[in-house]
Design a protein around this motif. Structure first.
Motif, short mmCIF file in Angstrom:
data_model
loop_
_atom_site.label_atom_id
_atom_site.label_comp_id
_atom_site.label_asym_id
_atom_site.label_seq_id
_atom_site.Cartn_x
_atom_site.Cartn_y
_atom_site.Cartn_z
N GLU A 91 -63.26 -26.90 28.76
CA GLU A 91 -62.80 -25.95 27.75
C GLU A 91 -62.27 -26.68 26.52
OE1 GLU A 91 -60.38 -22.25 28.76
OE2 GLU A 91 -58.84 -23.60 27.97
N ASN A 92 -61.44 -27.69 26.74
CA ASN A 92 -60.88 -28.45 25.62
C ASN A 92 -61.96 -29.17 24.83
OD1 ASN A 92 -58.24 -27.69 26.25
ND2 ASN A 92 -57.90 -29.47 27.59
N ALA A 93 -62.95 -29.73 25.53
CA ALA A 93 -64.03 -30.44 24.84
C ALA A 93 -64.85 -29.48 23.98
CB ALA A 93 -64.93 -31.14 25.86
N ILE A 94 -65.15 -28.29 24.51
CA ILE A 94 -65.90 -27.29 23.75
C ILE A 94 -65.09 -26.84 22.54
CG2 ILE A 94 -66.87 -24.97 23.82
CD1 ILE A 94 -67.56 -25.47 26.75
N ALA A 95 -63.76 -26.66 22.72
CA ALA A 95 -62.91 -26.24 21.61
C ALA A 95 -62.92 -27.27 20.49
CB ALA A 95 -61.49 -26.01 22.11
N GLN A 96 -62.88 -28.55 20.84
CA GLN A 96 -62.88 -29.59 19.82
C GLN A 96 -64.21 -29.66 19.08
OE1 GLN A 96 -61.67 -33.31 21.57
NE2 GLN A 96 -59.72 -32.49 22.32
N MET A 97 -65.32 -29.61 19.84
CA MET A 97 -66.64 -29.67 19.21
C MET A 97 -66.91 -28.41 18.39
SD MET A 97 -69.03 -31.55 22.08
CE MET A 97 -68.52 -30.51 23.46
N GLY A 98 -66.55 -27.25 18.95
CA GLY A 98 -66.74 -26.00 18.23
C GLY A 98 -65.86 -25.90 17.01
N GLY A 99 -64.63 -26.45 17.11
CA GLY A 99 -63.73 -26.41 15.97
C GLY A 99 -64.26 -27.20 14.79
N ARG A 100 -64.88 -28.36 15.07
CA ARG A 100 -65.45 -29.16 13.99
C ARG A 100 -66.60 -28.43 13.31
NH1 ARG A 100 -64.50 -33.41 17.80
NH2 ARG A 100 -66.65 -33.29 18.53
N GLU A 101 -67.44 -27.77 14.11
CA GLU A 101 -68.57 -27.04 13.53
C GLU A 101 -68.09 -25.82 12.75
OE1 GLU A 101 -72.43 -26.19 12.49
OE2 GLU A 101 -71.63 -28.01 13.44
N ALA A 102 -67.11 -25.10 13.30
CA ALA A 102 -66.59 -23.91 12.62
C ALA A 102 -65.95 -24.27 11.29
CB ALA A 102 -65.58 -23.20 13.53
N HIS A 103 -65.28 -25.43 11.24
CA HIS A 103 -64.61 -25.85 10.01
C HIS A 103 -65.60 -26.00 8.86
CE1 HIS A 103 -61.44 -27.66 7.62
NE2 HIS A 103 -62.26 -28.66 7.31
N ARG A 104 -66.83 -26.36 9.15
CA ARG A 104 -67.85 -26.49 8.12
C ARG A 104 -68.13 -25.16 7.44
NH1 ARG A 104 -72.92 -28.97 10.90
NH2 ARG A 104 -73.73 -28.57 8.79
N HIS A 105 -67.85 -24.06 8.15
CA HIS A 105 -68.07 -22.72 7.60
C HIS A 105 -66.76 -22.05 7.17
CE1 HIS A 105 -72.31 -22.70 8.96
NE2 HIS A 105 -71.85 -23.36 10.02
N GLY A 106 -65.70 -22.85 7.07
CA GLY A 106 -64.43 -22.31 6.64
C GLY A 106 -63.73 -21.46 7.68
N ILE A 107 -64.09 -21.63 8.95
CA ILE A 107 -63.52 -20.84 10.03
C ILE A 107 -62.64 -21.74 10.89
CG2 ILE A 107 -64.05 -19.48 12.09
CD1 ILE A 107 -66.71 -18.72 10.75
N THR A 108 -61.47 -21.23 11.26
CA THR A 108 -60.55 -21.95 12.13
C THR A 108 -60.53 -21.30 13.51
OG1 THR A 108 -59.13 -22.57 10.28
CG2 THR A 108 -58.16 -22.67 12.48
N ILE A 109 -60.78 -22.09 14.54
CA ILE A 109 -60.69 -21.58 15.92
C ILE A 109 -59.23 -21.70 16.37
CG2 ILE A 109 -61.35 -21.98 18.32
CD1 ILE A 109 -64.09 -22.80 17.37
N GLU A 110 -58.60 -20.56 16.61
CA GLU A 110 -57.20 -20.55 17.03
C GLU A 110 -57.05 -20.66 18.55
OE1 GLU A 110 -55.04 -18.03 13.53
OE2 GLU A 110 -55.86 -16.87 15.21
N GLN A 111 -58.02 -20.13 19.27
CA GLN A 111 -57.95 -20.18 20.73
C GLN A 111 -59.36 -20.07 21.30
OE1 GLN A 111 -56.53 -16.78 23.35
NE2 GLN A 111 -54.77 -18.15 23.58
N LEU A 112 -59.61 -20.83 22.37
CA LEU A 112 -60.90 -20.75 23.06
C LEU A 112 -60.63 -20.77 24.56
CD1 LEU A 112 -64.22 -22.51 22.23
CD2 LEU A 112 -63.30 -22.73 24.56
N ARG A 113 -61.26 -19.85 25.27
CA ARG A 113 -61.13 -19.77 26.71
C ARG A 113 -62.52 -19.81 27.34
NH1 ARG A 113 -56.90 -21.30 25.82
NH2 ARG A 113 -54.87 -20.35 26.20
N LEU A 114 -62.67 -20.67 28.35
CA LEU A 114 -63.94 -20.80 29.07
C LEU A 114 -63.77 -20.34 30.50
CD1 LEU A 114 -66.86 -22.04 29.50
CD2 LEU A 114 -65.66 -24.17 30.12
N ALA A 115 -64.73 -19.58 30.99
CA ALA A 115 -64.75 -19.17 32.41
C ALA A 115 -66.15 -19.41 32.95
CB ALA A 115 -64.35 -17.71 32.56
#
Length: 268
Positions: A137-161
């Motif tokens: 979950e943490n790894a996906i949040a970090q990778m997704g956060g970097r990609e989202a930042h390119r579009h001006g989006i901030t990931i505040e929370q990510l949950r994986l199940a």
């Protein structure tokens, strides 16, 4: 397949350990010794022990050299073991361990006339790969956060199940809370991985659902990536060499996602 970077086969267990160690160093920057070879009567080996514990793998492995002509018997090992605890593969933390028994190695030559060591057969063996859901979950949040930042989006929370759908099938739900400026949205991503009786893995049912304009923007950015993955197949048998075949695969899901692969030479 291990390039030995020499034209004469090693004449002792220490030379063989050094040659394999040198080849494996192209995969990681770990500084401590990677390979230990135990043998009372060379080239009949008691064990080849490979230790990647704590290593980081940030780059794809180099393409294996093409082997020209026929291969010949090189050595045999009663046991080949690999330990890769607490490693990082492109930012994803996982553990891997492998044991293979009665392993027969062949040697061949590449285009430069240098020797390549190949696994030809193994009586039986297994590979266990595992990762904690929270670490994933943490790894996906970090990778997704970097990609989202390119579009001006901030990931505040990510949950994986991740949950099991069967012995060879898993489903994953990712719930994201994101923000752009003062606007917040929730994004749900879903996907499945199934491994058939032919040991072909398939990705399917990839979906992205969202709320509001920001969510639509995020799903729109993900859509080309999801479409590229949808329906992709991976023949797992292609990962094995020589006469070795897959015998069984099992996925167990709890706090940790664990994949167990059993293999061996047909008829053994």
């Amino acid at each position: 397949m291990i390039p030995l970077h020499r034209k004469q086969f090693p004449s002792s267990k220490n030379e063989l350990a050094q040659a394999i160690d040198q080849a494996l160093r192209s995969l990681t920057n770990k500084s401590s010794p990677l390979v230990d070879v135990h043998s009372r009567v060379f080239p009949y080996l008691d064990e080849i022990a490979i230790n990647f514990d704590g290593a980081e793998f940030d780059s794809p492995p180099p393409a294996p050299p093409a082997v020209l002509g026929e291969t010949k018997l090189a050595c045999e090992a009663a046991l080949v073991s690999l330990s890769a605890r607490n490693v990082s593969v492109r930012g994803v933390p996982l553990d891997l361990r492998m044991e293979a028994r009665d392993v027969v190695f062949h040697k061949g030559e590449d285009a430069n006339g240098e020797l390549v060591l190949l696994v030809q057969s193994a009586r039986d063996g297994h590979i266990v790969i595992s990762t904690a859901q929270l670490d994933l979950e943490n790894a996906i949040a970090q990778m997704g956060g970097r990609e989202a930042h390119r579009h001006g989006i901030t990931i505040e929370q990510l949950r994986l199940a991740v949950r099991a759908r069967g012995a060879r099938s898993i489903a994953a739900d990712i719930r994201v809370q994101a923000r752009k400026f003062l606007l917040r949205t929730k994004i749900d991503i879903y996907g499945q991985l199934d491994i058939g009786d032919d040991f072909v893995a398939k990705i399917s049912q990839l979906k992205c659902k969202s709320e509001g304009a920001i969510g639509s923007l995020a799903c729109g950015a993900l859509e080309p990536f999801l479409q590229k993955l949808e329906g992709n197949t991976f023949p797992l048998n292609a990962l094995l060499l020589g006469e070795i075949q897959l015998r069984d695969i099992h996925i167990a899901v709890g706090d940790t996602v664990e994949l167990t692969i059993n293999f061996g030479t047909s008829g053994e």
